[in-house]
Design an enzyme around this catalytic site. Structure first.
Site, PDB file in Angstrom:
ATOM      1  N   TYR A  64       0.804  -1.197   0.141  1.00  0.00           N
ATOM      2  CA  TYR A  64       0.137   0.068   0.128  1.00  0.00           C
ATOM      3  C   TYR A  64       0.901   1.150   0.051  1.00  0.00           C
ATOM      4  O   TYR A  64       1.758   1.396   0.787  1.00  0.00           O
ATOM      5  CB  TYR A  64      -0.711  -0.069   1.185  1.00  0.00           C
ATOM      6  CG  TYR A  64      -2.369  -0.076   0.762  1.00  0.00           C
ATOM      7  CD1 TYR A  64      -2.885   0.922   0.009  1.00  0.00           C
ATOM      8  CD2 TYR A  64      -3.271  -1.257   1.212  1.00  0.00           C
ATOM      9  CE1 TYR A  64      -4.379   0.800  -0.230  1.00  0.00           C
ATOM     10  CE2 TYR A  64      -4.430  -1.176   0.761  1.00  0.00           C
ATOM     11  CZ  TYR A  64      -4.948  -0.348   0.008  1.00  0.00           C
ATOM     12  OH  TYR A  64      -6.205  -0.383  -0.288  1.00  0.00           O
ATOM     13  N   GLU A  66      -0.516   4.767  -0.528  1.00  0.00           N
ATOM     14  CA  GLU A  66      -1.653   5.933  -0.796  1.00  0.00           C
ATOM     15  C   GLU A  66      -0.692   7.164  -0.454  1.00  0.00           C
ATOM     16  O   GLU A  66       0.235   7.361   0.500  1.00  0.00           O
ATOM     17  CB  GLU A  66      -2.771   6.198   0.353  1.00  0.00           C
ATOM     18  CG  GLU A  66      -3.744   5.251  -0.488  1.00  0.00           C
ATOM     19  CD  GLU A  66      -4.985   4.768   0.567  1.00  0.00           C
ATOM     20  OE1 GLU A  66      -4.908   5.787   1.431  1.00  0.00           O
ATOM     21  OE2 GLU A  66      -5.851   4.175   0.305  1.00  0.00           O
ATOM     22  N   ASP A 241      -6.948  14.561 -23.827  1.00  0.00           N
ATOM     23  CA  ASP A 241      -6.885  13.199 -23.667  1.00  0.00           C
ATOM     24  C   ASP A 241      -6.484  12.393 -24.998  1.00  0.00           C
ATOM     25  O   ASP A 241      -6.859  12.318 -25.730  1.00  0.00           O
ATOM     26  CB  ASP A 241      -8.356  12.563 -23.471  1.00  0.00           C
ATOM     27  CG  ASP A 241      -8.615  11.105 -23.044  1.00  0.00           C
ATOM     28  OD1 ASP A 241      -7.568  10.533 -23.106  1.00  0.00           O
ATOM     29  OD2 ASP A 241      -9.733  10.690 -22.748  1.00  0.00           O
ATOM     30  N   THR A 270      -3.805   7.131 -21.493  1.00  0.00           N
ATOM     31  CA  THR A 270      -3.797   5.559 -20.876  1.00  0.00           C
ATOM     32  C   THR A 270      -2.327   5.298 -21.413  1.00  0.00           C
ATOM     33  O   THR A 270      -1.690   5.960 -22.132  1.00  0.00           O
ATOM     34  CB  THR A 270      -4.664   4.558 -21.734  1.00  0.00           C
ATOM     35  OG1 THR A 270      -4.527   4.841 -23.041  1.00  0.00           O
ATOM     36  CG2 THR A 270      -6.304   4.792 -21.425  1.00  0.00           C
ATOM     37  N   LYS A 273      -2.351   1.502 -24.901  1.00  0.00           N
ATOM     38  CA  LYS A 273      -2.750   1.684 -26.148  1.00  0.00           C
ATOM     39  C   LYS A 273      -1.572   1.694 -27.157  1.00  0.00           C
ATOM     40  O   LYS A 273      -0.662   0.856 -27.072  1.00  0.00           O
ATOM     41  CB  LYS A 273      -3.759   2.559 -26.358  1.00  0.00           C
ATOM     42  CG  LYS A 273      -4.907   2.511 -25.630  1.00  0.00           C
ATOM     43  CD  LYS A 273      -6.238   3.578 -26.003  1.00  0.00           C
ATOM     44  CE  LYS A 273      -7.086   4.020 -24.951  1.00  0.00           C
ATOM     45  NZ  LYS A 273      -8.002   2.807 -24.298  1.00  0.00           N
ATOM     46  N   ARG A 279      -1.611  -1.896 -18.771  1.00  0.00           N
ATOM     47  CA  ARG A 279      -2.946  -1.314 -18.661  1.00  0.00           C
ATOM     48  C   ARG A 279      -2.912  -0.180 -17.500  1.00  0.00           C
ATOM     49  O   ARG A 279      -2.420  -0.422 -16.246  1.00  0.00           O
ATOM     50  CB  ARG A 279      -3.863  -2.355 -18.368  1.00  0.00           C
ATOM     51  CG  ARG A 279      -5.095  -1.871 -18.196  1.00  0.00           C
ATOM     52  CD  ARG A 279      -5.937  -3.390 -18.354  1.00  0.00           C
ATOM     53  NE  ARG A 279      -5.887  -3.701 -19.732  1.00  0.00           N
ATOM     54  CZ  ARG A 279      -6.438  -3.201 -20.833  1.00  0.00           C
ATOM     55  NH1 ARG A 279      -7.360  -2.334 -20.765  1.00  0.00           N
ATOM     56  NH2 ARG A 279      -6.107  -3.649 -22.170  1.00  0.00           N
TER      57      ARG A 279
END
Ligand code: PLP
Length: 478
Positions: A64, A66, A241, A270, A273, A279
Protein backbone atom coordinates in the site's frame (compact mmCIF):
# COMPACT_ATOMS: atom_id res chain seq x y z
CA UNK A 1 16.44 -11.06 -22.54
CA UNK A 2 16.86 -14.39 -24.28
CA UNK A 3 13.96 -16.44 -25.61
CA UNK A 4 14.76 -19.41 -23.41
CA UNK A 5 14.74 -17.24 -20.27
CA UNK A 6 11.31 -15.83 -21.10
CA UNK A 7 9.99 -19.26 -22.03
CA UNK A 8 11.12 -20.84 -18.81
CA UNK A 9 9.94 -17.84 -16.72
CA UNK A 10 6.40 -18.10 -18.07
CA UNK A 11 6.31 -21.90 -18.13
CA UNK A 12 7.30 -22.06 -14.49
CA UNK A 13 4.96 -19.24 -13.50
CA UNK A 14 2.06 -21.10 -15.14
CA UNK A 15 2.99 -24.25 -13.26
CA UNK A 16 2.85 -22.36 -9.98
CA UNK A 17 -0.54 -20.87 -10.90
CA UNK A 18 -1.85 -24.29 -12.02
CA UNK A 19 -0.93 -25.78 -8.67
CA UNK A 20 -3.48 -23.42 -7.05
CA UNK A 21 -6.16 -22.88 -9.72
CA UNK A 22 -5.52 -24.86 -12.90
CA UNK A 23 -8.43 -23.25 -14.73
CA UNK A 24 -6.77 -19.84 -14.50
CA UNK A 25 -3.50 -21.27 -15.82
CA UNK A 26 -5.44 -22.91 -18.66
CA UNK A 27 -7.27 -19.68 -19.51
CA UNK A 28 -3.97 -17.79 -19.48
CA UNK A 29 -2.44 -20.30 -21.91
CA UNK A 30 -5.56 -20.17 -24.09
CA UNK A 31 -5.46 -16.36 -24.19
CA UNK A 32 -1.95 -16.50 -25.64
CA UNK A 33 -3.07 -19.04 -28.24
CA UNK A 34 -6.10 -16.90 -29.17
CA UNK A 35 -4.09 -13.68 -29.38
CA UNK A 36 -1.46 -15.41 -31.47
CA UNK A 37 -4.05 -16.82 -33.86
CA UNK A 38 -6.22 -13.79 -34.59
CA UNK A 39 -5.89 -10.52 -36.45
CA UNK A 40 -6.07 -8.04 -33.61
CA UNK A 41 -7.36 -4.79 -35.07
CA UNK A 42 -8.86 -3.22 -31.96
CA UNK A 43 -7.48 0.31 -32.14
CA UNK A 44 -7.04 0.59 -28.37
CA UNK A 45 -5.07 -2.64 -27.92
CA UNK A 46 -1.46 -3.59 -28.34
CA UNK A 47 1.07 -6.20 -27.19
CA UNK A 48 3.30 -5.05 -24.33
CA UNK A 49 6.84 -6.41 -24.25
CA UNK A 50 7.75 -9.40 -22.04
CA UNK A 51 9.77 -6.98 -19.86
CA UNK A 52 6.66 -4.87 -19.25
CA UNK A 53 4.49 -7.93 -18.62
CA UNK A 54 6.98 -9.52 -16.25
CA UNK A 55 7.37 -6.30 -14.26
CA UNK A 56 3.67 -6.42 -13.40
CA UNK A 57 3.89 -9.85 -11.80
CA UNK A 58 5.81 -8.97 -8.64
CA UNK A 59 5.41 -8.33 -4.94
CA UNK A 60 5.07 -4.60 -5.51
CA UNK A 61 1.42 -5.59 -5.91
CA UNK A 62 1.35 -6.29 -2.17
CA UNK A 63 2.32 -2.81 -1.02
CA UNK A 64 0.00 0.00 0.00
CA UNK A 65 1.36 3.45 -0.84
CA UNK A 66 -1.45 6.03 -0.70
CA UNK A 67 -0.16 9.58 -1.07
CA UNK A 68 2.74 10.68 -3.24
CA UNK A 69 6.50 10.29 -3.31
CA UNK A 70 7.92 11.28 0.08
CA UNK A 71 4.44 11.92 1.50
CA UNK A 72 2.78 8.54 2.04
CA UNK A 73 0.04 7.51 4.42
CA UNK A 74 1.81 4.15 4.97
CA UNK A 75 5.24 3.19 6.24
CA UNK A 76 7.84 1.30 4.23
CA UNK A 77 7.26 2.94 0.85
CA UNK A 78 10.92 3.64 0.01
CA UNK A 79 10.98 1.23 -2.96
CA UNK A 80 7.61 2.42 -4.25
CA UNK A 81 9.05 5.94 -4.08
CA UNK A 82 11.93 4.79 -6.29
CA UNK A 83 9.51 3.26 -8.78
CA UNK A 84 7.13 6.21 -8.91
CA UNK A 85 10.00 8.70 -9.20
CA UNK A 86 11.56 6.78 -12.08
CA UNK A 87 8.27 6.33 -13.94
CA UNK A 88 7.49 10.05 -13.62
CA UNK A 89 11.03 11.01 -14.70
CA UNK A 90 10.82 8.82 -17.80
CA UNK A 91 7.36 10.23 -18.60
CA UNK A 92 8.54 13.84 -18.31
CA UNK A 93 11.52 13.14 -20.57
CA UNK A 94 9.50 11.14 -23.08
CA UNK A 95 6.81 13.78 -23.50
CA UNK A 96 8.72 16.93 -22.61
CA UNK A 97 6.21 17.63 -19.84
CA UNK A 98 6.95 19.78 -16.79
CA UNK A 99 5.05 17.37 -14.50
CA UNK A 100 3.86 13.75 -14.67
CA UNK A 101 1.54 11.81 -12.36
CA UNK A 102 1.81 8.08 -12.99
CA UNK A 103 -0.66 6.73 -10.43
CA UNK A 104 -3.99 6.60 -12.31
CA UNK A 105 -5.16 3.02 -12.66
CA UNK A 106 -6.76 3.61 -16.03
CA UNK A 107 -7.63 6.29 -18.58
CA UNK A 108 -10.95 7.01 -16.92
CA UNK A 109 -9.20 7.48 -13.59
CA UNK A 110 -6.68 9.82 -15.20
CA UNK A 111 -9.56 11.92 -16.54
CA UNK A 112 -11.23 12.00 -13.12
CA UNK A 113 -7.97 13.22 -11.58
CA UNK A 114 -7.77 15.91 -14.26
CA UNK A 115 -11.37 17.05 -13.75
CA UNK A 116 -10.99 17.36 -9.99
CA UNK A 117 -7.64 19.09 -10.35
CA UNK A 118 -9.16 21.65 -12.69
CA UNK A 119 -12.06 22.24 -10.29
CA UNK A 120 -9.68 22.54 -7.35
CA UNK A 121 -7.41 24.90 -9.28
CA UNK A 122 -10.01 27.12 -10.87
CA UNK A 123 -13.12 27.10 -8.69
CA UNK A 124 -12.82 29.23 -5.62
CA UNK A 125 -14.86 27.74 -2.76
CA UNK A 126 -14.91 28.19 1.00
CA UNK A 127 -14.19 24.46 1.23
CA UNK A 128 -10.99 24.81 -0.72
CA UNK A 129 -9.82 27.82 1.25
CA UNK A 130 -10.30 25.79 4.42
CA UNK A 131 -8.67 22.74 2.91
CA UNK A 132 -5.64 24.82 2.04
CA UNK A 133 -5.55 26.04 5.62
CA UNK A 134 -5.74 22.34 6.62
CA UNK A 135 -8.72 22.71 8.94
CA UNK A 136 -11.15 20.57 7.04
CA UNK A 137 -12.70 19.39 10.32
CA UNK A 138 -14.08 22.86 10.89
CA UNK A 139 -16.27 22.68 7.81
CA UNK A 140 -19.89 23.20 8.65
CA UNK A 141 -22.84 21.64 6.90
CA UNK A 142 -23.36 25.04 5.20
CA UNK A 143 -19.80 24.89 3.84
CA UNK A 144 -20.49 21.49 2.31
CA UNK A 145 -23.68 22.80 0.82
CA UNK A 146 -21.75 25.67 -0.79
CA UNK A 147 -19.11 23.26 -2.02
CA UNK A 148 -21.67 21.00 -3.65
CA UNK A 149 -23.30 23.97 -5.29
CA UNK A 150 -20.09 25.65 -6.45
CA UNK A 151 -18.28 22.53 -7.57
CA UNK A 152 -21.37 21.31 -9.35
CA UNK A 153 -22.77 22.91 -12.44
CA UNK A 154 -19.39 23.83 -13.90
CA UNK A 155 -19.30 23.71 -17.69
CA UNK A 156 -17.47 21.24 -19.89
CA UNK A 157 -17.32 21.18 -23.69
CA UNK A 158 -16.09 17.95 -25.28
CA UNK A 159 -16.27 16.03 -28.54
CA UNK A 160 -19.48 14.06 -28.97
CA UNK A 161 -19.35 10.30 -28.79
CA UNK A 162 -20.57 9.72 -32.33
CA UNK A 163 -18.01 12.18 -33.72
CA UNK A 164 -15.27 10.13 -32.04
CA UNK A 165 -15.07 11.52 -28.49
CA UNK A 166 -14.89 9.33 -25.39
CA UNK A 167 -17.54 8.59 -22.75
CA UNK A 168 -15.54 10.62 -20.23
CA UNK A 169 -15.70 13.78 -22.36
CA UNK A 170 -19.14 14.72 -21.03
CA UNK A 171 -21.28 11.84 -22.30
CA UNK A 172 -24.41 11.53 -20.13
CA UNK A 173 -24.05 7.91 -18.93
CA UNK A 174 -20.56 8.75 -17.59
CA UNK A 175 -19.96 10.73 -14.39
CA UNK A 176 -18.41 13.53 -16.54
CA UNK A 177 -21.83 14.12 -18.09
CA UNK A 178 -23.44 14.26 -14.66
CA UNK A 179 -20.90 16.24 -12.60
CA UNK A 180 -20.57 18.90 -15.31
CA UNK A 181 -23.09 20.97 -17.15
CA UNK A 182 -21.96 19.68 -20.51
CA UNK A 183 -22.25 20.44 -24.19
CA UNK A 184 -20.65 18.63 -27.08
CA UNK A 185 -19.02 19.66 -30.34
CA UNK A 186 -19.23 17.43 -33.39
CA UNK A 187 -17.60 17.23 -36.78
CA UNK A 188 -18.55 18.76 -40.12
CA UNK A 189 -21.54 16.79 -41.46
CA UNK A 190 -20.11 16.81 -45.00
CA UNK A 191 -16.47 15.98 -44.42
CA UNK A 192 -16.54 14.33 -40.99
CA UNK A 193 -13.62 16.61 -40.05
CA UNK A 194 -13.26 18.77 -36.97
CA UNK A 195 -14.42 22.30 -37.75
CA UNK A 196 -12.38 24.61 -35.51
CA UNK A 197 -14.57 27.63 -36.29
CA UNK A 198 -17.64 25.71 -35.16
CA UNK A 199 -15.86 24.61 -31.95
CA UNK A 200 -14.84 28.25 -31.32
CA UNK A 201 -18.40 29.49 -31.89
CA UNK A 202 -19.79 26.91 -29.47
CA UNK A 203 -17.12 27.75 -26.89
CA UNK A 204 -17.89 31.49 -27.15
CA UNK A 205 -21.55 30.84 -26.58
CA UNK A 206 -21.20 28.20 -23.83
CA UNK A 207 -18.09 29.58 -22.06
CA UNK A 208 -16.91 26.25 -20.59
CA UNK A 209 -14.55 25.91 -17.65
CA UNK A 210 -13.04 22.88 -19.39
CA UNK A 211 -12.52 22.38 -23.11
CA UNK A 212 -11.72 18.72 -23.76
CA UNK A 213 -9.90 17.66 -26.91
CA UNK A 214 -8.87 14.15 -27.87
CA UNK A 215 -10.78 11.16 -29.16
CA UNK A 216 -11.33 7.42 -29.30
CA UNK A 217 -12.55 7.04 -32.86
CA UNK A 218 -11.62 10.12 -34.88
CA UNK A 219 -9.28 9.02 -37.68
CA UNK A 220 -7.51 12.36 -38.09
CA UNK A 221 -4.91 14.54 -36.39
CA UNK A 222 -5.93 17.52 -34.30
CA UNK A 223 -4.32 20.96 -34.25
CA UNK A 224 -3.86 21.59 -30.54
CA UNK A 225 -2.53 25.12 -31.02
CA UNK A 226 -5.93 26.02 -32.44
CA UNK A 227 -7.72 24.26 -29.58
CA UNK A 228 -5.60 26.22 -27.05
CA UNK A 229 -6.40 29.47 -28.85
CA UNK A 230 -10.10 28.69 -28.48
CA UNK A 231 -9.66 27.79 -24.80
CA UNK A 232 -7.72 31.00 -24.12
CA UNK A 233 -10.26 33.17 -25.88
CA UNK A 234 -13.05 31.97 -23.57
CA UNK A 235 -10.92 31.52 -20.44
CA UNK A 236 -11.23 27.72 -20.44
CA UNK A 237 -8.74 25.12 -19.30
CA UNK A 238 -7.61 22.98 -22.24
CA UNK A 239 -7.56 19.32 -21.28
CA UNK A 240 -6.35 16.90 -23.94
CA UNK A 241 -7.04 13.19 -23.60
CA UNK A 242 -4.37 11.58 -25.78
CA UNK A 243 -5.17 8.04 -24.60
CA UNK A 244 -5.38 6.75 -28.14
CA UNK A 245 -2.50 8.50 -29.79
CA UNK A 246 0.05 8.84 -26.96
CA UNK A 247 2.31 6.40 -28.81
CA UNK A 248 2.32 8.66 -31.85
CA UNK A 249 3.28 11.61 -29.66
CA UNK A 250 5.98 9.61 -27.84
CA UNK A 251 7.24 8.30 -31.19
CA UNK A 252 7.48 11.86 -32.61
CA UNK A 253 4.96 11.26 -35.37
CA UNK A 254 2.77 14.01 -33.94
CA UNK A 255 5.03 17.00 -33.49
CA UNK A 256 4.58 20.79 -33.47
CA UNK A 257 0.92 21.79 -33.28
CA UNK A 258 -0.13 18.10 -33.40
CA UNK A 259 1.63 17.40 -30.11
CA UNK A 260 -0.82 18.33 -27.34
CA UNK A 261 1.63 18.39 -24.44
CA UNK A 262 2.98 21.96 -24.85
CA UNK A 263 -0.48 23.38 -25.60
CA UNK A 264 -2.72 21.67 -23.06
CA UNK A 265 -2.93 22.80 -19.44
CA UNK A 266 -3.48 19.13 -18.60
CA UNK A 267 -2.90 16.09 -20.82
CA UNK A 268 -4.25 12.69 -19.83
CA UNK A 269 -3.55 9.31 -21.35
CA UNK A 270 -3.75 5.59 -21.02
CA UNK A 271 -0.46 3.73 -21.12
CA UNK A 272 -1.60 0.52 -22.82
CA UNK A 273 -2.84 1.56 -26.26
CA UNK A 274 -0.47 2.92 -28.92
CA UNK A 275 2.04 3.65 -26.12
CA UNK A 276 2.40 -0.14 -25.65
CA UNK A 277 2.82 -0.15 -21.88
CA UNK A 278 0.92 -1.82 -19.04
CA UNK A 279 -2.82 -1.24 -18.59
CA UNK A 280 -3.00 2.09 -16.77
CA UNK A 281 -3.33 5.86 -16.95
CA UNK A 282 -1.26 9.00 -16.49
CA UNK A 283 -1.68 12.76 -16.18
CA UNK A 284 0.82 15.29 -17.55
CA UNK A 285 0.40 18.90 -16.49
CA UNK A 286 1.81 22.37 -16.64
CA UNK A 287 3.37 23.44 -13.33
CA UNK A 288 0.34 25.50 -12.23
CA UNK A 289 -1.74 22.29 -11.95
CA UNK A 290 0.95 20.02 -10.50
CA UNK A 291 0.03 20.39 -6.82
CA UNK A 292 -3.65 19.69 -7.52
CA UNK A 293 -2.95 16.67 -9.72
CA UNK A 294 -0.62 15.34 -7.04
CA UNK A 295 -3.63 15.03 -4.71
CA UNK A 296 -5.24 12.50 -7.10
CA UNK A 297 -4.81 9.84 -4.42
CA UNK A 298 -6.79 9.87 -2.17
CA UNK A 299 -8.98 12.55 -3.83
CA UNK A 300 -10.41 10.20 -6.47
CA UNK A 301 -7.94 7.31 -6.66
CA UNK A 302 -7.40 4.29 -4.45
CA UNK A 303 -3.91 3.17 -3.47
CA UNK A 304 -1.43 3.21 -6.35
CA UNK A 305 -0.71 -0.04 -8.19
CA UNK A 306 3.02 -0.04 -7.58
CA UNK A 307 3.66 -3.06 -9.79
CA UNK A 308 1.95 -1.25 -12.67
CA UNK A 309 3.84 1.99 -12.00
CA UNK A 310 7.03 -0.11 -12.22
CA UNK A 311 5.87 -1.51 -15.56
CA UNK A 312 5.07 2.04 -16.74
CA UNK A 313 8.68 3.00 -16.01
CA UNK A 314 9.90 0.04 -18.09
CA UNK A 315 7.52 0.84 -20.95
CA UNK A 316 8.51 4.53 -20.98
CA UNK A 317 12.18 3.51 -21.03
CA UNK A 318 11.37 1.38 -24.09
CA UNK A 319 9.49 4.23 -25.74
CA UNK A 320 12.53 6.49 -25.31
CA UNK A 321 14.54 4.20 -27.59
CA UNK A 322 14.90 5.26 -31.25
CA UNK A 323 13.22 1.97 -32.30
CA UNK A 324 9.95 3.23 -30.82
CA UNK A 325 9.95 6.15 -33.25
CA UNK A 326 10.33 3.71 -36.14
CA UNK A 327 7.44 1.70 -34.71
CA UNK A 328 5.19 4.76 -34.30
CA UNK A 329 5.84 5.92 -37.86
CA UNK A 330 5.02 2.42 -39.11
CA UNK A 331 1.73 2.47 -37.16
CA UNK A 332 0.69 5.62 -39.04
CA UNK A 333 1.99 4.35 -42.41
CA UNK A 334 0.15 1.05 -41.94
CA UNK A 335 -3.11 2.86 -41.18
CA UNK A 336 -2.74 4.65 -44.52
CA UNK A 337 -2.15 1.30 -46.29
CA UNK A 338 -5.23 -0.17 -44.60
CA UNK A 339 -7.35 2.85 -45.58
CA UNK A 340 -6.12 2.74 -49.18
CA UNK A 341 -6.84 -1.01 -49.25
CA UNK A 342 -10.47 -0.28 -48.35
CA UNK A 343 -10.89 2.67 -50.68
CA UNK A 344 -9.54 0.79 -53.72
CA UNK A 345 -12.07 -1.97 -52.95
CA UNK A 346 -14.96 0.52 -52.84
CA UNK A 347 -15.57 0.63 -49.07
CA UNK A 348 -16.63 3.84 -47.28
CA UNK A 349 -14.45 5.39 -44.62
CA UNK A 350 -15.47 8.14 -42.23
CA UNK A 351 -13.54 11.29 -43.31
CA UNK A 352 -12.44 9.39 -46.43
CA UNK A 353 -9.20 8.11 -44.89
CA UNK A 354 -6.85 8.45 -41.94
CA UNK A 355 -3.76 10.26 -40.80
CA UNK A 356 -3.39 8.59 -37.40
CA UNK A 357 -3.67 4.93 -36.31
CA UNK A 358 -7.44 4.57 -36.72
CA UNK A 359 -9.58 3.63 -39.71
CA UNK A 360 -13.34 3.99 -39.22
CA UNK A 361 -15.16 1.81 -41.70
CA UNK A 362 -18.81 2.67 -42.42
CA UNK A 363 -20.40 -0.76 -43.00
CA UNK A 364 -23.85 0.48 -44.01
CA UNK A 365 -22.95 0.13 -47.70
CA UNK A 366 -22.64 -3.62 -47.05
CA UNK A 367 -26.21 -3.60 -45.68
CA UNK A 368 -24.95 -4.38 -42.18
CA UNK A 369 -24.89 -2.80 -38.75
CA UNK A 370 -21.62 -2.49 -36.90
CA UNK A 371 -22.77 -5.26 -34.56
CA UNK A 372 -23.36 -7.68 -37.43
CA UNK A 373 -20.05 -6.77 -39.08
CA UNK A 374 -18.12 -7.14 -35.82
CA UNK A 375 -19.63 -10.61 -35.19
CA UNK A 376 -19.06 -11.89 -38.74
CA UNK A 377 -15.47 -10.66 -38.68
CA UNK A 378 -14.88 -12.39 -35.36
CA UNK A 379 -16.12 -15.67 -36.86
CA UNK A 380 -13.33 -15.25 -39.41
CA UNK A 381 -10.68 -14.54 -36.75
CA UNK A 382 -10.63 -10.76 -37.28
CA UNK A 383 -11.02 -8.98 -33.93
CA UNK A 384 -12.48 -5.47 -34.22
CA UNK A 385 -15.03 -3.38 -32.39
CA UNK A 386 -18.21 -1.83 -33.62
CA UNK A 387 -18.32 1.93 -33.37
CA UNK A 388 -20.75 4.75 -34.05
CA UNK A 389 -20.25 6.91 -37.11
CA UNK A 390 -21.26 10.61 -37.03
CA UNK A 391 -25.07 10.97 -36.66
CA UNK A 392 -25.34 7.19 -36.51
CA UNK A 393 -28.89 6.00 -37.31
CA UNK A 394 -28.22 2.74 -35.42
CA UNK A 395 -27.18 4.38 -32.13
CA UNK A 396 -24.28 3.46 -29.87
CA UNK A 397 -25.26 -0.20 -29.32
CA UNK A 398 -25.74 -1.53 -32.86
CA UNK A 399 -23.84 1.26 -34.67
CA UNK A 400 -23.05 1.57 -38.38
CA UNK A 401 -19.27 1.40 -38.15
CA UNK A 402 -16.34 -0.79 -37.33
CA UNK A 403 -13.24 0.81 -35.83
CA UNK A 404 -9.88 -0.62 -36.83
CA UNK A 405 -6.43 0.24 -35.56
CA UNK A 406 -2.89 -0.65 -36.53
CA UNK A 407 -0.83 -0.52 -33.27
CA UNK A 408 -1.10 -4.22 -32.34
CA UNK A 409 -0.36 -5.83 -35.70
CA UNK A 410 2.41 -3.31 -36.31
CA UNK A 411 4.03 -4.57 -33.11
CA UNK A 412 3.92 -8.04 -34.68
CA UNK A 413 5.76 -6.68 -37.72
CA UNK A 414 2.91 -6.28 -40.23
CA UNK A 415 3.75 -3.79 -42.99
CA UNK A 416 2.18 -2.19 -46.05
CA UNK A 417 1.39 -5.37 -48.01
CA UNK A 418 -0.06 -7.23 -45.06
CA UNK A 419 -2.37 -4.32 -44.23
CA UNK A 420 -3.56 -4.23 -47.81
CA UNK A 421 -4.36 -7.94 -47.47
CA UNK A 422 -6.14 -7.26 -44.16
CA UNK A 423 -8.42 -4.79 -46.01
CA UNK A 424 -9.04 -7.42 -48.71
CA UNK A 425 -9.98 -10.06 -46.11
CA UNK A 426 -12.33 -7.71 -44.25
CA UNK A 427 -14.08 -6.71 -47.48
CA UNK A 428 -14.34 -10.42 -48.37
CA UNK A 429 -16.10 -11.16 -45.06
CA UNK A 430 -18.44 -8.17 -45.18
CA UNK A 431 -19.36 -8.62 -48.85
CA UNK A 432 -20.30 -12.22 -48.03
CA UNK A 433 -22.35 -11.45 -44.92
CA UNK A 434 -26.02 -10.58 -44.99
CA UNK A 435 -28.29 -9.18 -42.31
CA UNK A 436 -30.38 -11.83 -40.55
CA UNK A 437 -33.87 -11.76 -39.12
CA UNK A 438 -35.37 -12.08 -35.66
CA UNK A 439 -37.24 -15.24 -34.56
CA UNK A 440 -40.41 -13.45 -35.62
CA UNK A 441 -38.98 -12.93 -39.10
CA UNK A 442 -38.41 -9.19 -38.63
CA UNK A 443 -35.19 -7.54 -39.87
CA UNK A 444 -32.54 -7.84 -37.14
CA UNK A 445 -29.71 -5.44 -36.28
CA UNK A 446 -27.79 -8.22 -34.53
CA UNK A 447 -28.16 -11.53 -36.36
CA UNK A 448 -26.32 -12.17 -39.59
CA UNK A 449 -25.57 -14.91 -42.08
CA UNK A 450 -21.96 -15.47 -43.09
CA UNK A 451 -21.50 -17.17 -46.45
CA UNK A 452 -20.33 -20.80 -46.55
CA UNK A 453 -16.59 -21.26 -46.51
CA UNK A 454 -15.78 -17.57 -45.99
CA UNK A 455 -14.53 -17.93 -42.42
CA UNK A 456 -12.26 -20.84 -43.41
CA UNK A 457 -10.89 -19.01 -46.43
CA UNK A 458 -10.12 -15.85 -44.46
CA UNK A 459 -8.70 -17.70 -41.47
CA UNK A 460 -6.32 -19.59 -43.73
CA UNK A 461 -5.06 -16.41 -45.40
CA UNK A 462 -4.65 -14.66 -42.03
CA UNK A 463 -2.76 -17.64 -40.64
CA UNK A 464 -0.10 -17.26 -43.34
CA UNK A 465 0.54 -13.65 -42.28
CA UNK A 466 0.30 -14.39 -38.56
CA UNK A 467 2.78 -17.26 -38.87
CA UNK A 468 5.18 -14.98 -40.70
CA UNK A 469 4.95 -12.43 -37.85
CA UNK A 470 4.63 -14.47 -34.65
CA UNK A 471 3.55 -12.86 -31.40
CA UNK A 472 6.30 -13.12 -28.78
CA UNK A 473 8.58 -15.06 -31.12
CA UNK A 474 10.67 -17.51 -29.16
CA UNK A 475 8.18 -17.78 -26.30
CA UNK A 476 7.46 -21.50 -26.06
CA UNK A 477 5.36 -22.72 -23.16
CA UNK A 478 6.18 -26.18 -21.83
N1 PLP B 1 -9.88 8.16 -22.94
C1 PLP B 1 -9.95 7.73 -24.20
C2 PLP B 1 -9.80 8.72 -25.31
C3 PLP B 1 -10.15 6.37 -24.48
O1 PLP B 1 -10.24 5.96 -25.74
C4 PLP B 1 -10.27 5.48 -23.40
C5 PLP B 1 -10.48 4.03 -23.59
O2 PLP B 1 -10.94 3.50 -24.49
C6 PLP B 1 -10.21 5.97 -22.10
C7 PLP B 1 -10.01 7.31 -21.90
C8 PLP B 1 -10.42 5.08 -20.91
O3 PLP B 1 -9.37 4.26 -20.68
P1 PLP B 1 -9.49 3.05 -19.62
O4 PLP B 1 -10.27 1.99 -20.27
O5 PLP B 1 -8.07 2.69 -19.33
O6 PLP B 1 -10.17 3.61 -18.40
Amino acid sequence: MTDSLISSAYSQALEVIASVEPRIAAATRQELTDQRGSLKLIASENYASPAVLLTMGTWFSDKYAEGTVGHRFYAGCQNVDTVETLAAEHARELFGAPYAYVQPHSGIDANLVAFWSILANRVETPYLRKMQAKNVNELTEADWETLRHEFGNQRLLGMSLDAGGHLTHGFRPNISGKMFHQQQYGTDPETGLLDYDAVAAKAREFKPLVLVAGYSAYPRRVNFAKMREIADEVGAVLMVDMAHFAGLVAGKVFTGEENPVPYAHITTTTTHKSLRGPRGGMVLAQEEFAADVDRGCPMVLGGPLSHVMAAKAVAFAEARQPSFQTYAQQVADNAKSLAEGFLTRGANLVTGGTDNHIVLLDVSSFGLTGRQAESALLDAGVVTNRNSVPSDPNGAWYTSGVRLGTPALTTRGFGHDEFDTVAELIVDVLANTSAGTTKAGEPSKASYVLGDGVADRVTKQSAEMLDKHPLYPGLVLS
